[in-house]
Design a protein around this motif. Structure first.
Motif: not given
Length: 518
Positions: A80-84, A86-91
């Motif tokens: 759900g937060l992939e667009k907001e 984008p960086d995986l580790q940050e997410r």
């Protein structure tokens, strides 16, 4: 990158069977039941799915055992937060540090949960999906203490004899942080959007399992105090009919109309494979700003029956959707119920272990017990002397067989007692008549499928009691009755169906739920 742990599609083709460890753990305990991932996801499906695209939403499990809820929430947030973000580790770092929180119920489950959620029991270690400043991350555990007052814990009602420090040396105290005023400071003032969990179900009073007291209601009440937007928990369903200290909880759940969704399993094994839980289980979605009808689903043998219900229509919750129309038809015809004829528990003041002489003697009274008939003096009878000298019907108080998979028998034994015949706490008595024929007619009524079906609507525990007859209409048991009591039990059932104008479909449902008495 550690994103591989969140992609369950990336499994090796070499393994033909790779069960989820959390599914295997789901049947370890009957008091503190682990939640299978598919059940956790069914509960998450009840939430508005846009919440998993909100980077500010906070989720809290106050009774964390395996970490399954946090883990499944994390998977949804990662998408759900992939667009907001984008960086995986940050997410990943944002989700695990800013959005997911829990209190474990024991030290062991805190380690298990961290291993399940962070991939490391040490959240500050190099193997954690994101490195926290402390080993526990956001999954907290600290031993709490019971507050003993007159031998009972003020917070949870636990028995000091069973859970006192002297008795529990080296063992878990079951003083759960969330309900013992021991919420970690990091969480104390936090506002949660979603509280979700599978709380501990009961605590022993020091006797048998049947004497255990419920504790899940205290977790629900405490969660409501935190004022989340949404609350979803999976709990035993015995609260439907109250009792065992659950009357206040039942009233709160039914009268406030904040239950938006309720999913019910009369047979708990359909939700928790391998677990036997008398009365079944349910999970629900409580919404702070909702007031209206409840989307209720009753699941029997994988078959769903769905309706929108006003849960405050009755003092107790009617479990089967098909039953509500039948009960309404009966109420339209008869306002009085059988409760007034039913004795209180232990009608003559004898405990289950009471015994008398094995041989008759002059002036004796017969005492029916679970071990046979004994004989006592009249002055041994503590209550209801006049009832002892009348005709009445005796029924077993414990429910016959399981109440999970129909058809049910409900009452194990139904027997007419004559004057000078009494019974122990194992039984209830119904009626008090001068003429034996009235008692025989009542006995036939108790044998009908019609009556036992209506009795089932109030049952959720192990025993039958006076108030469980609230939906059973009172009949005239004399010869002038509109029911011909000289007929067979099936013929009397047919008369009752006709009297209350039940449809063929309703009759078929009753007879699918209740089996004939032998």
């Amino acid at each position: 990158m550690k994103d591989v742990i969140f992609d369950e599609q990336k499994q090796t083709e070499k393994s033909s069977y790779n069960p989820d460890v959390l599914s295997c753990l789901a049947n370890l305990s009957n008091d503190e039941v682990f939640t299978p991932p598919e059940v956790a996801n069914a509960m998450l499906d009840m939430l508005p799915q846009e919440i998993f695209s909100d980077k500010n939403a906070k989720f809290f499990d106050p009774a964390c055992k395996s970490g399954v809820f946090l883990r499944e929430i994390a998977k949804r947030l990662l998408v759900g937060l992939e667009k907001e973000i984008p960086d995986l580790q940050e997410r990943v770092t944002h989700i695990f540090k800013k959005q997911l929180f829990a209190i474990a119920i024991t030290e062991l489950t805190s380690l298990l949960s961290r291993r399940s959620v962070y991939c490391s029991k040490d959240a500050s270690g190099k193997y954690s999906v994101t490195e926290f400043e402390n080993p526990e991350g956001n999954i907290f555990y600290k031993p709490a203490k019971h507050l003993w007052i007159n031998g009972k814990c003020l917070h949870c009602g636990a028995s000091q004899k069973e859970y006192g420090e002297e008795q529990r040396q080296g063992l878990e105290t079951h003083a759960y942080q969330f309900i013992h005023n021991a919420i970690p400071g990091e969480l104390e003032n936090m506002k949660f959007d979603v509280i979700i969990g599978n709380p501990p179900y009961q605590l022993s009073t020091g006797g048998s399992k049947a004497q255990s007291v419920p504790i899940y209601d205290k977790f629900v009440f405490q969660a409501i105090k935190l004022k989340p937007r949404y609350l979803t928990m999976i709990i035993p369903a015995r609260w439907y009919a109250g009792g065992m200290g659950l009357d206040k909880f039942r009233k709160e759940m039914l009268s406030k109309n904040r239950l938006k969704t309720l999913v019910d399993f009369p047979n708990a094994e359909e939700c928790f494979p391998g677990i036997q839980l008398r009365g079944g289980c349910c999970y629900f979605l409580w919404e702070k700003d909702y007031s209206g009808k409840c989307h209720y689903t009753n699941i029997i043998d994988n078959s769903k029956n769905i309706s929108y219900r006003n849960l405050s229509d009755y003092e107790i919750f009617i479990r089967y959707n098909q039953s509500t129309n039948i009960i309404e038809k009966i109420k339209d015809k008869t306002s009085e119920n059988l409760c007034d004829l039913v004795s209180s528990v232990s009608p003559f003041g004898f405990g289950t272990s009471e015994r008398g002489d094995t041989n008759k003697f002059d002036g004796c009274y017969s005492l029916y017990t679970s071990q046979g008939i004994f004989y006592i003096k009249k002055n041994k009878i503590k209550t209801n002397i006049s009832l002892a000298d009348s005709y009445k019907v005796m029924i077993t108080r414990p429910i016959s067989g399981n109440m999970e998979i129909p058809p049910f028998k409900v009452i194990a034994l139904i027997k007419t007692l004559r004057p000078r015949e009494v019974c122990t706490h194992t039984y209830l008595t119904i009626g008090s008549f001068k003429k034996e024929i009235n008692t025989h007619n009542l006995e036939k009524y108790l044998n009908t499928r019609f009556l036992r079906f209506l009795l089932v609507q109030s049952l959720s525990g192990l025993d039958i009691s006076k108030e469980k007859f609230r939906f059973v209409p009172l009949q005239d048991f004399t010869s002038s009755s509109d029911i011909d009591w000289t007929k067979s039990i099936p013929e009397i059932d047919t008369q009752l169906y006709k009297k209350y104008e039940l449809s063929e479909e309703e009759i078929k449902f009753i007879e699918s739920m209740i089996r004939p008495m032998e």
